[in-house]
Design a protein around this motif. Structure first.
Motif, PDB file in Angstrom:
ATOM      1  N   HIS A  54       0.832  -1.196   0.000  1.00  0.00           N
ATOM      2  CA  HIS A  54       0.000   0.000   0.000  1.00  0.00           C
ATOM      3  C   HIS A  54       0.865   1.243   0.000  1.00  0.00           C
ATOM      4  CE1 HIS A  54      -4.029  -1.487   0.699  1.00  0.00           C
ATOM      5  NE2 HIS A  54      -3.522  -2.407   1.495  1.00  0.00           N
ATOM      6  N   LEU A  59      -0.659   3.178   7.931  1.00  0.00           N
ATOM      7  CA  LEU A  59      -2.094   3.282   8.225  1.00  0.00           C
ATOM      8  C   LEU A  59      -2.683   1.885   8.440  1.00  0.00           C
ATOM      9  CD1 LEU A  59      -3.623   6.049   5.958  1.00  0.00           C
ATOM     10  CD2 LEU A  59      -2.819   6.176   8.305  1.00  0.00           C
ATOM     11  N   ALA A  60      -3.662   1.802   9.331  1.00  0.00           N
ATOM     12  CA  ALA A  60      -4.283   0.517   9.633  1.00  0.00           C
ATOM     13  C   ALA A  60      -5.736   0.519   9.179  1.00  0.00           C
ATOM     14  CB  ALA A  60      -4.208   0.235  11.121  1.00  0.00           C
ATOM     15  N   GLN A  61      -6.295  -0.665   9.068  1.00  0.00           N
ATOM     16  CA  GLN A  61      -7.679  -0.827   8.639  1.00  0.00           C
ATOM     17  C   GLN A  61      -8.627  -0.179   9.650  1.00  0.00           C
ATOM     18  OE1 GLN A  61      -9.002  -1.958   5.856  1.00  0.00           O
ATOM     19  NE2 GLN A  61     -11.048  -1.579   6.681  1.00  0.00           N
ATOM     20  N   ARG A  62      -9.555   0.595   9.122  1.00  0.00           N
ATOM     21  CA  ARG A  62     -10.602   1.183   9.939  1.00  0.00           C
ATOM     22  C   ARG A  62     -11.686   0.137  10.176  1.00  0.00           C
ATOM     23  NH1 ARG A  62     -13.606   4.090   7.058  1.00  0.00           N
ATOM     24  NH2 ARG A  62     -11.956   4.499   5.536  1.00  0.00           N
ATOM     25  N   LEU A  63     -12.341   0.185  11.323  1.00  0.00           N
ATOM     26  CA  LEU A  63     -13.408  -0.776  11.602  1.00  0.00           C
ATOM     27  C   LEU A  63     -14.757  -0.068  11.570  1.00  0.00           C
ATOM     28  CD1 LEU A  63     -11.743  -2.808  14.490  1.00  0.00           C
ATOM     29  CD2 LEU A  63     -11.769  -3.300  12.039  1.00  0.00           C
ATOM     30  N   ARG A  64     -15.703  -0.743  10.951  1.00  0.00           N
ATOM     31  CA  ARG A  64     -17.057  -0.234  10.791  1.00  0.00           C
ATOM     32  C   ARG A  64     -17.904  -0.733  11.959  1.00  0.00           C
ATOM     33  NH1 ARG A  64     -21.171  -2.873   8.439  1.00  0.00           N
ATOM     34  NH2 ARG A  64     -19.871  -4.629   7.873  1.00  0.00           N
ATOM     35  N   ALA A  65     -18.861   0.070  12.376  1.00  0.00           N
ATOM     36  CA  ALA A  65     -19.798  -0.386  13.406  1.00  0.00           C
ATOM     37  C   ALA A  65     -20.705  -1.456  12.791  1.00  0.00           C
ATOM     38  CB  ALA A  65     -20.638   0.782  13.898  1.00  0.00           C
TER      39      ALA A  65
ATOM     40  N   SER B 239     -11.917   2.059   2.515  1.00  0.00           N
ATOM     41  CA  SER B 239     -10.976   1.794   3.605  1.00  0.00           C
ATOM     42  C   SER B 239      -9.631   2.472   3.382  1.00  0.00           C
ATOM     43  CB  SER B 239     -10.755   0.288   3.752  1.00  0.00           C
ATOM     44  OG  SER B 239     -11.947  -0.362   4.124  1.00  0.00           O
ATOM     45  N   THR B 240      -9.317   2.804   2.133  1.00  0.00           N
ATOM     46  CA  THR B 240      -8.021   3.424   1.854  1.00  0.00           C
ATOM     47  C   THR B 240      -8.146   4.942   1.744  1.00  0.00           C
ATOM     48  OG1 THR B 240      -8.278   3.179  -0.551  1.00  0.00           O
ATOM     49  CG2 THR B 240      -7.243   1.357   0.622  1.00  0.00           C
TER      50      THR B 240
ATOM     51  N   VAL C  50     -15.500  -2.517   3.612  1.00  0.00           N
ATOM     52  CA  VAL C  50     -15.066  -1.895   4.874  1.00  0.00           C
ATOM     53  C   VAL C  50     -15.335  -2.910   5.987  1.00  0.00           C
ATOM     54  CG1 VAL C  50     -15.239   0.090   6.403  1.00  0.00           C
ATOM     55  CG2 VAL C  50     -15.658   0.388   3.973  1.00  0.00           C
ATOM     56  N   LEU C  51     -14.342  -3.151   6.811  1.00  0.00           N
ATOM     57  CA  LEU C  51     -14.388  -4.261   7.763  1.00  0.00           C
ATOM     58  C   LEU C  51     -15.301  -3.983   8.965  1.00  0.00           C
ATOM     59  CD1 LEU C  51     -13.240  -7.037   8.591  1.00  0.00           C
ATOM     60  CD2 LEU C  51     -11.251  -5.843   9.507  1.00  0.00           C
ATOM     61  N   ASN C  52     -16.101  -4.979   9.298  1.00  0.00           N
ATOM     62  CA  ASN C  52     -17.016  -4.933  10.447  1.00  0.00           C
ATOM     63  C   ASN C  52     -16.220  -5.205  11.738  1.00  0.00           C
ATOM     64  OD1 ASN C  52     -18.966  -5.493  12.400  1.00  0.00           O
ATOM     65  ND2 ASN C  52     -20.321  -6.555  10.956  1.00  0.00           N
ATOM     66  N   GLY C  53     -16.172  -4.213  12.621  1.00  0.00           N
ATOM     67  CA  GLY C  53     -15.387  -4.330  13.846  1.00  0.00           C
ATOM     68  C   GLY C  53     -15.866  -5.446  14.763  1.00  0.00           C
ATOM     69  N   VAL C  56     -14.332  -8.726  13.972  1.00  0.00           N
ATOM     70  CA  VAL C  56     -12.960  -8.796  14.487  1.00  0.00           C
ATOM     71  C   VAL C  56     -12.990  -9.151  15.975  1.00  0.00           C
ATOM     72  CG1 VAL C  56     -10.843  -7.485  14.904  1.00  0.00           C
ATOM     73  CG2 VAL C  56     -12.140  -7.127  12.786  1.00  0.00           C
ATOM     74  N   LEU C 278      -8.050  -3.234   1.287  1.00  0.00           N
ATOM     75  CA  LEU C 278      -8.112  -3.255   2.756  1.00  0.00           C
ATOM     76  C   LEU C 278      -6.706  -3.044   3.309  1.00  0.00           C
ATOM     77  CD1 LEU C 278     -10.463  -6.338   2.975  1.00  0.00           C
ATOM     78  CD2 LEU C 278     -11.037  -4.069   3.845  1.00  0.00           C
ATOM     79  N   LEU C 279      -6.627  -2.325   4.396  1.00  0.00           N
ATOM     80  CA  LEU C 279      -5.332  -2.075   5.028  1.00  0.00           C
ATOM     81  C   LEU C 279      -5.082  -3.163   6.066  1.00  0.00           C
ATOM     82  CD1 LEU C 279      -5.784   1.780   5.405  1.00  0.00           C
ATOM     83  CD2 LEU C 279      -4.299   0.595   3.778  1.00  0.00           C
ATOM     84  N   PRO C 280      -3.842  -3.271   6.547  1.00  0.00           N
ATOM     85  CA  PRO C 280      -3.574  -4.286   7.574  1.00  0.00           C
ATOM     86  C   PRO C 280      -4.457  -4.074   8.809  1.00  0.00           C
ATOM     87  CG  PRO C 280      -1.530  -3.385   6.704  1.00  0.00           C
ATOM     88  CD  PRO C 280      -2.633  -2.546   6.144  1.00  0.00           C
ATOM     89  N   LEU C 281      -4.936  -5.182   9.362  1.00  0.00           N
ATOM     90  CA  LEU C 281      -5.763  -5.136  10.572  1.00  0.00           C
ATOM     91  C   LEU C 281      -4.829  -5.111  11.777  1.00  0.00           C
ATOM     92  CD1 LEU C 281      -8.394  -5.483  12.209  1.00  0.00           C
ATOM     93  CD2 LEU C 281      -8.186  -7.938  11.841  1.00  0.00           C
ATOM     94  N   GLU C 282      -4.892  -4.037  12.535  1.00  0.00           N
ATOM     95  CA  GLU C 282      -4.020  -3.938  13.710  1.00  0.00           C
ATOM     96  C   GLU C 282      -4.852  -4.076  14.974  1.00  0.00           C
ATOM     97  OE1 GLU C 282      -1.523  -0.474  13.358  1.00  0.00           O
ATOM     98  OE2 GLU C 282      -0.465  -1.351  11.632  1.00  0.00           O
TER      99      GLU C 282
END
Lengths: 96, 488, 479
Positions: A54, A59-65, B239-240, C50-53, C56, C278-282
């Motif tokens: 990337h 930057l890290a992955q954002r999480l969605r509600a 996401s980016t 977009v990832l569902n928190g 995770v 998707l970006l790395p999951l931290e």
């Protein structure tokens, strides 16, 4: 790096592309040329270098509600579908 | 006598609309007429959406009359046909999507709609943005407004030609390896590729996800600043997309270039660069010096590997991104498939053009078992080296400068036989995509009556600085105001 | 030759999030076709994930529950293949860097010994849609409602040596995910299913044999049957001089056999690469601490507590902790009783379990609530009724929904503890059966049971059994 007809046919199959007989020879040549050009990468010394996936380093992955935000709009979405019956997408039989 | 409507920049048009000097409907009708008339010669558009445009213009006039207008309200623009537009055909220049009507708006489209702009239609482009000459479009090549025997560059050739011929005051575009800057250079207009993540990619049909970035093409840096401000910003759907405030790019224009340290990229002045092109660039550098900037020689030692790196990374991502076009849920489906495999192969074989198939196959090859490390991972590592070159350079200078394209526009068909020759058109532009940094092309002269572009590259999120530098140059020069005679 | 079976399982558990892993579509089961497939799920041009928190959080809670390493940085990759139920032409999954690393859990074997089963990894991924073939000539119909439902794929080490062990392991994971509240465990709806990697090797060999992967097993019974069939097939093949082919097989429950799935074979070059969308999951320490703090008491810990605190056998503790709801039910019974943990355990694992099973009900839908069962057990404990009568009372409670006391009073089932009344009944029985009495007294001890039965009958079963026994013995022995 050269590729032959068989390679092109295998790749085309993997990528699910039908090629006309006369296209194959062209791709043998042009893919061979591209792979030759790409072969310049061998010149670079990359020992210990992390692959860069990337441009946004750090930057890290954002999480969605966890919320349902979508309504049923399959009628609209299926207007682009080549074949639909009773809300289902129809394809030639899948063999299992 | 004031300039005809089509020859005015966005700021001047906005001022005219605000003063009720003319209405958005009048402006829109005028430009629609030009677009229609130019279509046989330039083939710059895939769709011209006159009716919807006039309706939007009428709404804009209403907003203007009631004082509810924003700075872009009523300004007509063209969208590259890579952006999904709700209820409007969105083809991405491909037979695959010949009859595809998007059920939703791309974020860029939605943002600009919300800002009150009026969409005139969808611009022609290389198929799935894969090309440097706009000759891969299913809808036929776009012609260069300066000379219809020449290509306009690609993949945003339609956007560039529309602006170059002043059929619209601005157009959206996308840039994966130079697809905004190179056509902008070849048609004598200004084109900005923002920082990766600055503008949402949602609704922009993906070619290579880690490289694609939406931007603008317009006559001047000032116009670009206006439009970028409205389309940029954080998008929770991408996401980016980067969650950082959007600066006032128009306000930033006044910064000037006094004290600006400009790095001249040594590697960009290689034997591939047309000599006359090089002269125009040096004249431009001198102009910047005159304006108070300092020139510094800079080396990007690995940038010479940009093209091979790109032709691993971009095809790899494209081979996966384009797998969704399978004839099942949308897009072209072959007649009477005899089985599932036949459905896939023929729908895709017929729906995609030769260059797209070539890139899908290249990408499939470099990702396949046994080649992943040697090609894909290797390219990702070299990408890191190239990116580090840029970071290092920006420790010493504020912006980098060099050519946008090795030569001015070339003849249609001149490079279609050999893809590698075609790919080398992007030799100076690809680096910025690999590093994710913003870059801009401004017109800086002519060679044989064809425009030449100067490229400015800045560190991440330095769009304001690039626009200010370009603006200062454009205040001192008039290259960006030149319009091909037939289109004046 | 003696053969050793080697089994590893890949369990797919659908996470019970409200929305999908990469989109805001609902995940509810049973919606109209494609009603829950939005643009992202359909892989429409231009859309992005977009990832569902919550997904995770659920995967991490599973990792913590099996003492696994949680990766501070994990990566989503694309697994590329063409299939009509896979809209994008790739599945977003985790490949080289999964969120959950090495862990383990213990299963209890039939002989009561414990065995540790290694967990290689668990990763997040999206489910595919469904293809249907019935009633369509030469065609299949695709429903993408399930596409994008979050899954955690739990990959075990090849540590199991029999179908029974595999089932025990799968049941353990099933229990765990339900305890954690991360999966509803509904196997009929496909929320919890597995692929079994099965191979055999000569006893004592340290090399693995060639394995076959049996896909999509969605019941414990099928897992057992499919593995047993496959093991027998492989042994027969090898003993006949043949070779096992590495392949994907499908279990046909109607025929009770596995068969090769050639269609899935050829396209196994998945061309994995990191998903650039998707970006790395931290996962940072704070996230981890929050998930850890919210973990419930887990089955093993609960079972150990039941043994230590209630004095139950390991077996009973295991049965009672098989689900969080059952354990809670049991504990409520004990708490209301203020004691009698063993008696309560017998009732919960005995009659209650049998009735639930008979009516195919979950504990949450039991027709006799914990408070009601406590009421019944209390009446046994205080000798109001006998254990035998209690069974009838329980059945009546189940049928009517009434409390134990109401039934005991209404039917006059209160136990007779008045020795005078019991003696009168015994006298009557002795008087009515002089022949049997004489035989008994002549030494035919076996007839004691006959007299117990008759006397119980005479009291409509209400006599206190211990008292009746004592009095009967004394009286039969003669004056």
């Amino acid at each position: 790096m050269s590729v032959n007809r068989k390679d092109i046919e295998n790749i085309a199959h993997l990528a699910r592309l039908s090629l006309r007989e006369e296209e194959v020879a062209g791709y043998v040549e042009t893919l061979g040329n591209i792979l030759d050009m790409v072969g310049q990468l061998d010149r670079a010394e990359t020992g210990g270098i992390e692959p860069m996936a990337h441009p946004l380093a750090g930057l890290a992955q954002r999480l969605r509600a966890d919320e349902v935000t979508e309504a049923d709009r399959h009628g609209l979405y299926q207007q682009n579908a080549p074949r639909v019956e009773a809300g289902l997408y129809i394809v030639p039989r899948v063999i299992e | 006598m004031s300039a005809p409507l089509h020859a005015r920049g966005l700021a001047a048009l906005a001022a005219g609309l605000a003063k009720r000097e003319f209405s958005s409907v009048e402006l829109t009708r005028h430009l629609l007429g030009r677009l229609e008339a130019a279509q046989p010669q330039l083939n710059a558009m895939v769709s011209i959406t006159g009716e919807a445009a006039l309706a939007a213009a009428a709404r804009a006039d209403g907003a203007l009359a009631s004082g509810k207008a924003g700075p872009l309200t009523g300004l007509p623009i063209v969208h590259k046909d890579i952006f999904c537009t709700e209820g409007v055909r969105t083809t991405c220049g491909s037979r695959m999507l010949d009859s595809f009507v998007s059920p939703y708006d791309a974020t860029v489209v939605a943002n600009l709609k919300a800002a009150g702009t009026v969409m005139l239609g969808k611009a022609n482009m290389d198929e799935f943005a894969m090309g440097s000459s706009n000759e891969t479009s299913w809808f036929g090549p776009v012609k260069n407004p300066w000379n219809p025997a020449m290509v306009p560059g690609g993949s945003s050739g339609g956007s560039a030609a529309v602006v170059g011929a002043r059929l619209a005051p601005a157009a959206t575009a996308t840039d994966t390896g130079g697809s905004i800057r190179q056509p902008a250079a070849l048609t004598g207009v200004t084109g900005l590729k923002p920082t990766y993540g600055r503008v949402s990619r949602y609704g922009m049909i993906a070619f290579a996800s880690s490289l694609d970035q939406a931007g603008v093409i317009a006559p001047s840096a000032e116009d670009c600043a206006m439009l970028l401000g409205a389309m940029a910003g954080f998008d929770p759907r991408d996401s980016t997309s980067v969650d950082a405030p959007v600066p006032d790019y128009t306000a930033a224009l006044a910064t000037g270039v006094k004290g600006l340290r400009i790095g001249i990229v040594k590697e960009f002045f290689d034997k591939g660069l047309d000599a006359q092109n090089g002269e125009r660039l040096r004249a431009a550098f001198a102009e910047f010096e005159k304006l108070g900037a300092t020139l510094v020689d800079v080396s990007l030692p690995n940038v010479g590997l940009s093209v091979p790196t790109y032709y691993v990374v971009a095809p790899a991502e494209c081979s996966s991104n384009l797998a969704r076009f399978d004839g099942v849920r949308f897009g072209h489906r072959c007649e009477d498939p005899k089985d599932l495999l036949d459905l896939y192969k023929r729908s895709r074989g017929e729906g995609f053009g030769a260059e797209v198939k070539r890139r899908i196959m290249t990408g499939t090859y470099v990702l396949s078992a046994g080649y992943y490390d040697a090609y894909y991972l290797k390219a990702q590592r070299v990408r890191q080296l190239i990116s580090a070159d840029f970071s290092r350079a920006f420790e010493r200078v504020d912006v980098l400068m060099g050519p946008t394209s090795p030569t001015p526009a070339f003849e249609l068909g001149a490079k279609t036989a050999d893809p590698v020759t075609m790919y080398l058109n992007d030799i100076y532009t690809i680096g910025a995509n690999l590093a994710g940094v913003p870059a801009l092309s401004v017109p800086c002269g002519f060679v044989d009556d064809l425009p030449v572009g100067l490229q400015l590259i800045g560190p991440h999120f330095s769009e304001g600085k690039l626009l200010a530098a370009a603006h200062a140059f454009q205040q001192a020069t008039d290259w960006h105001t030149r319009i091909p005679k037939v289109w004046q | 030759m003696n053969w050793e079976t080697v089994i590893g399982l890949e369990i797919h558990a659908q996470l019970s999030t409200k929305s999908k892993i990469f989109s805001g579509s609902a995940t509810a089961y049973g919606a109209a076709p494609n009603a829950q497939a939005n643009l992202v799920d359909l892989g429409y041009p231009g859309v992005l994930p977009v990832l569902n928190g919550e997904a995770v959080r659920m995967a991490v809670s599973f990792g913590l529950a099996v003492q696994a390493e949680i990766a501070p940085r994990s990566v989503f990759a694309r697994k590329n293949y063409f299939y009509p139920d896979l809209p994008k032409g790739y599945q977003i999954s985790q490949y080289e860097l999964p969120v959950v690393g090495k862990g383990a859990l213990d299963i209890v074997l039939e002989d009561g010994t414990r065995k540790r089963i290694g967990i290689t990894r668990a990763h997040l991924e999206e489910d595919a849609g469904k293809s249907m073939h019935e009633g369509l000539a030469g065609a299949s119909a695709i429903d993408l409602n399930r596409a994008g439902t979050p899954l955690v794929e739990i990959v075990s080490e090849p540590d199991m040596r029999s179908a029974k062990e595999a089932v025990a392991y799968m049941k353990k994971v099933h229990t765990l995910v339900r305890y954690l509240g991360i999966c509803d465990g509904n196997m009929q709806e496909g929320s919890f299913r597995c692929d079994a990697n099965v191979s055999v090797r000569p006893q004592g060999s340290d090399r693995f044999g060639t394995r076959a992967e049996i896909k999509n097993l969605n019941s414990f019974r099928f897992v057992e049957k499919a593995i047993n069939y496959e093991v027998a097939r492989q042994i027969e093949l090898l003993e006949g001089g043949g070779k096992v082919v590495q392949e994907t097989r499908l279990y046909d429950p109607d025929k009770g056999e596995t068969r090769s799935m050639r269609s899935k074979e050829e396209a196994n070059d998945y061309r994995y690469f990191p998903d650039p969308d998707l970006l790395p999951l931290e996962i940072d320490a704070a996230f981890l601490a929050a998930v850890r703090a919210a973990l419930p008491e887990l089955p093993d810990a609960k079972a150990a507590r039941f043994v230590a605190h209630y004095g139950l056998s390991e077996y009973d503790a295991g049965v009672l902790t098989a689900s969080r709801e059952l354990a809670a039910y049991y504990e409520e019974v004990v708490q209301r009783l203020g004691g009698e943990p063993k008696l309560a355990a017998n009732w919960v694992t005995g009659d209650l379990a049998a009735f639930l099973n008979r009516d195919s009900l979950e504990i949450g839908d039991s027709r006799v609530g914990a408070a009601q069962l406590a009421g019944l057990v209390g009446r046994i404990a205080d000798q109001t009724i006998s254990g035998k009568i209690a069974k009838d009372v329980f059945e009546a409670m189940w049928a009517s929904g009434h409390d134990a006391d109401a039934i005991i009073e209404g039917k006059g089932l209160r136990q007779i503890t008045d020795s005078g009344a019991i003696e009168r009944a015994i006298d009557e029985v002795m008087a009515r059966n002089p022949g049997q009495l004489a035989e008994y007294r002549a030494g035919k001890d076996k007839l004691f049971g006959f007299f117990v039965g008759q006397a119980m009958k005479a009291t409509q079963g209400k006599a206190n059994p211990a008292q009746l026994n004592d009095l009967l013995k004394r009286k039969l022995a003669g004056p």
